[in-house]
Design an enzyme around this catalytic site. Structure first.
Site, PDB file in Angstrom:
ATOM      1  CD  GLU A  11      -2.907  -0.920   2.460  1.00 47.08           C
ATOM      2  OE1 GLU A  11      -2.887   0.163   3.096  1.00 47.08           O
ATOM      3  OE2 GLU A  11      -3.704  -1.837   2.693  1.00 47.08           O
TER       4      GLU A  11
ATOM      5  CE  LYS B 208      -6.423   1.337   3.662  1.00 48.20           C
ATOM      6  NZ  LYS B 208      -5.315   0.639   4.334  1.00 48.20           N
TER       7      LYS B 208
END
Length: 218
Positions: free
Chosen positions: A89, A151
């Site tokens: 991420e 996200k």
């Protein structure tokens, strides 16, 4: 729906200890979560603790600001993968995005994605810092870079996911990337609402307590 299999159990506090990580991974096993998300210094420990499970290990690079050099992000990501990370991420470079330097934002994400190959890349766009038009542009760049997930939030900004933002993201992505909702989702009822809108994964933040038994997600 077995909500737990859509949950990324998350512990990214700078003060998290090795004992916290051990308890955290035990709770992930107890709840049968899909993945854990932790800082990269603990990836190897998590890999050892979760070796007999199918729980994925996600970690963050260039976090939580996203303003680091691309080369630094790539180095951190490759080291994390070597240590056992299954997913990477990163935060989109908000400063460059707001400067309308879209070419540099795209290059940053594209180079990182190319460097990690088949390892899934999740890009945090930090919706609390963006206007509606900026959310749309961030999502367009993410799809151009072939990222795997968009996200909503890092957990280190003003607020987390909103249903309104999810609708904008979903409309823009057009199924070219999956969606992960993060922030202010602390029980199964709220998680289910997001999943029903088409979100694929939910971030659920660990609240580590000094207890002898693992908590259940309720």
């Amino acid at each position: 729906m077995e909500i737990s299999r859509n949950i990324d159990y998350t512990l990214l506090k700078a003060t998290s200890t090795e004992r916290d990580i051990i308890d955290f991974c035990h709770e992930a096993i107890t709840n049968n979560f899909y993945a854990v998300c932790l800082n990269s210094c603990y990836v190897a420990l998590a890999k050892q603790l979760l070796k007999n499970t199918d729980i994925k290990i996600a970690t963050v690079v260039g976090f939580p600001l996203g303003a680091m050099s691309t080369e630094a992000k790539i180095f951190e990501a490759k080291k994390a993968i070597d240590d056992g990370a299954d997913e990477i991420e990163t935060v989109i470079n908000l400063g460059l995005l707001k400067s309308h330097n879209y070419v540099s934002v795209l290059r940053d994400l594209n180079d990182l994605k190319l460097a990690i190959g088949d390892t899934p890349l999740k890009v945090i766009i930090e919706i609390s810092e963006l206007s509606k038009n900026e959310i749309v542009k961030a999502c367009e760049i993410c799809t151009d870079a072939n990222v795997d997930y968009v996200k909503t939030s890092s957990g280190f900004s003003k607020r987390g996911a909103t249903l309104t933002a999810i609708k904008i993201i979903k409309k823009t992505l057009k199924n070219k990337a999956k969606i992960q909702a993060s922030g202010s989702i602390n029980n199964s009822e709220i998680a289910l609402k997001y999943l029903e809108t088409g979100v694929h994964r939910i971030s659920y933040e660990a609240k580590m307590k000094k207890t002898k038994s693992a908590r259940k997600f309720v």
